[in-house]
Design a protein around this motif. Structure first.
Motif, PDB file in Angstrom:
ATOM      1  N   PHE A  68       0.859  -1.179   0.000  1.00 20.12           N
ATOM      2  CA  PHE A  68       0.000   0.000   0.000  1.00 20.12           C
ATOM      3  C   PHE A  68       0.895   1.228   0.000  1.00 20.12           C
ATOM      4  O   PHE A  68       1.876   1.283   0.734  1.00 20.12           O
ATOM      5  N   ILE A  69       0.546   2.205  -0.831  1.00 17.12           N
ATOM      6  CA  ILE A  69       1.322   3.433  -0.922  1.00 17.12           C
ATOM      7  C   ILE A  69       0.567   4.529  -0.178  1.00 17.12           C
ATOM      8  O   ILE A  69      -0.568   4.856  -0.530  1.00 17.12           O
ATOM      9  N   ASP A  70       1.219   5.086   0.844  1.00 17.69           N
ATOM     10  CA  ASP A  70       0.636   6.187   1.608  1.00 17.69           C
ATOM     11  C   ASP A  70       0.291   7.322   0.636  1.00 17.69           C
ATOM     12  O   ASP A  70       1.094   7.694  -0.208  1.00 17.69           O
ATOM     13  N   ARG A  71      -0.917   7.829   0.736  1.00 14.95           N
ATOM     14  CA  ARG A  71      -1.415   8.871  -0.178  1.00 14.95           C
ATOM     15  C   ARG A  71      -0.458  10.058  -0.268  1.00 14.95           C
ATOM     16  O   ARG A  71      -0.252  10.613  -1.343  1.00 14.95           O
ATOM     17  N   ALA A  72       0.154  10.450   0.840  1.00 15.93           N
ATOM     18  CA  ALA A  72       1.065  11.599   0.853  1.00 15.93           C
ATOM     19  C   ALA A  72       2.373  11.328   0.101  1.00 15.93           C
ATOM     20  O   ALA A  72       3.092  12.251  -0.243  1.00 15.93           O
ATOM     21  N   ALA A  73       2.672  10.056  -0.171  1.00 16.39           N
ATOM     22  CA  ALA A  73       3.928   9.700  -0.832  1.00 16.39           C
ATOM     23  C   ALA A  73       3.777   9.448  -2.327  1.00 16.39           C
ATOM     24  O   ALA A  73       4.774   9.287  -3.030  1.00 16.39           O
ATOM     25  N   VAL A  74       2.558   9.412  -2.839  1.00 13.94           N
ATOM     26  CA  VAL A  74       2.316   8.998  -4.221  1.00 13.94           C
ATOM     27  C   VAL A  74       3.130   9.809  -5.222  1.00 13.94           C
ATOM     28  O   VAL A  74       3.802   9.243  -6.092  1.00 13.94           O
ATOM     29  N   LEU A  75       3.106  11.136  -5.139  1.00 16.85           N
ATOM     30  CA  LEU A  75       3.819  11.946  -6.125  1.00 16.85           C
ATOM     31  C   LEU A  75       5.333  11.769  -6.047  1.00 16.85           C
ATOM     32  O   LEU A  75       6.036  11.999  -7.022  1.00 16.85           O
ATOM     33  N   PHE A  76       5.850  11.342  -4.888  1.00 16.25           N
ATOM     34  CA  PHE A  76       7.286  11.105  -4.744  1.00 16.25           C
ATOM     35  C   PHE A  76       7.683   9.714  -5.243  1.00 16.25           C
ATOM     36  O   PHE A  76       8.852   9.458  -5.500  1.00 16.25           O
ATOM     37  N   LEU A  77       6.716   8.810  -5.355  1.00 18.28           N
ATOM     38  CA  LEU A  77       7.012   7.419  -5.733  1.00 18.28           C
ATOM     39  C   LEU A  77       6.577   7.037  -7.149  1.00 18.28           C
ATOM     40  O   LEU A  77       6.865   5.927  -7.588  1.00 18.28           O
ATOM     41  N   LEU A  78       5.928   7.941  -7.870  1.00 22.05           N
ATOM     42  CA  LEU A  78       5.465   7.628  -9.229  1.00 22.05           C
ATOM     43  C   LEU A  78       6.622   7.122 -10.085  1.00 22.05           C
ATOM     44  O   LEU A  78       7.669   7.751 -10.175  1.00 22.05           O
ATOM     45  N   GLY A  79       6.428   5.967 -10.694  1.00 21.35           N
ATOM     46  CA  GLY A  79       7.450   5.400 -11.572  1.00 21.35           C
ATOM     47  C   GLY A  79       8.533   4.613 -10.858  1.00 21.35           C
ATOM     48  O   GLY A  79       9.471   4.130 -11.488  1.00 21.35           O
ATOM     49  N   SER A  80       8.426   4.460  -9.544  1.00 23.72           N
ATOM     50  CA  SER A  80       9.449   3.750  -8.765  1.00 23.72           C
ATOM     51  C   SER A  80       9.325   2.242  -8.911  1.00 23.72           C
ATOM     52  O   SER A  80       8.268   1.722  -9.246  1.00 23.72           O
ATOM     53  N   ARG A  81      10.422   1.579  -8.621  1.00 20.42           N
ATOM     54  CA  ARG A  81      10.451   0.115  -8.606  1.00 20.42           C
ATOM     55  C   ARG A  81      11.061  -0.330  -7.287  1.00 20.42           C
ATOM     56  O   ARG A  81      12.178   0.064  -6.946  1.00 20.42           O
ATOM     57  N   MET A  82      10.318  -1.137  -6.552  1.00 19.21           N
ATOM     58  CA  MET A  82      10.789  -1.651  -5.271  1.00 19.21           C
ATOM     59  C   MET A  82      11.427  -3.010  -5.493  1.00 19.21           C
ATOM     60  O   MET A  82      10.834  -3.886  -6.126  1.00 19.21           O
ATOM     61  N   GLY A  83      12.634  -3.171  -4.984  1.00 18.15           N
ATOM     62  CA  GLY A  83      13.342  -4.435  -5.092  1.00 18.15           C
ATOM     63  C   GLY A  83      13.715  -4.947  -3.716  1.00 18.15           C
ATOM     64  O   GLY A  83      13.426  -4.311  -2.696  1.00 18.15           O
ATOM     65  N   PHE A  84      14.357  -6.094  -3.682  1.00 18.14           N
ATOM     66  CA  PHE A  84      14.874  -6.651  -2.439  1.00 18.14           C
ATOM     67  C   PHE A  84      16.208  -7.287  -2.776  1.00 18.14           C
ATOM     68  O   PHE A  84      16.321  -8.037  -3.741  1.00 18.14           O
ATOM     69  N   GLU A  85      17.241  -6.937  -1.995  1.00 15.65           N
ATOM     70  CA  GLU A  85      18.560  -7.497  -2.271  1.00 15.65           C
ATOM     71  C   GLU A  85      19.196  -8.046  -1.011  1.00 15.65           C
ATOM     72  O   GLU A  85      18.928  -7.572   0.088  1.00 15.65           O
ATOM     73  N   VAL A  86      20.016  -9.046  -1.208  1.00 18.59           N
ATOM     74  CA  VAL A  86      20.795  -9.639  -0.128  1.00 18.59           C
ATOM     75  C   VAL A  86      22.252  -9.543  -0.556  1.00 18.59           C
ATOM     76  O   VAL A  86      22.613 -10.013  -1.633  1.00 18.59           O
TER      77      VAL A  86
END
Length: 117
Positions: A68-86
């Motif tokens: 879920f993307i916090d409504r206040a963060a949407v404009l800062f996260l548009l087009g982002s890709r979340m990954g996970f690395e070890v």
């Protein structure tokens, strides 16, 4: 034509989110991603486990994982890709964000601008 998702997830991020969601009893609804002021570069990504979705949040789903993307963060996260690395020294979620202007040397905070509409 539907709008593209605010953010996407890699398969590795989805696997980690599913693992976190399933560890709780009852299972979590997902993880909430947000932005807060802090750190030497000015902003930090936040993540919290949530049992129930906020109807104002944007929802991103991939391979059974829900973020879920916090409504206040949407404009800062548009087009982002979340990954996970070890790596040898750490493991954690990563963000490839086209709205990132700079990052601090320690990698804990970033400077973000709102996405152009």
């Amino acid at each position: 034509m539907p709008f593209p998702a605010v953010m996407t997830m890699t398969d590795e991020a989805a696997a980690r989110v599913r693992e976190i969601m399933s560890r709780e009893e009852p299972p979590l609804a997902g993880l909430r991603v947000g932005i807060k002021k802090g750190g030497c570069a000015g902003m930090e990504y936040t993540m919290e486990a949530v049992a129930e979705a906020n109807p104002k949040d944007e929802t991103v789903e991939h391979e059974g994982a829900r973020v879920f993307i916090d409504r206040a963060a949407v404009l800062f996260l548009l087009g982002s890709r979340m990954g996970f690395e070890v790596t040898k020294f750490r493991s954690g979620f990563t963000f490839e964000n086209p709205n990132q202007v700079s990052a601090c040397g320690c990698g804990e905070s970033v400077e973000l601008r709102e996405a152009a509409e």
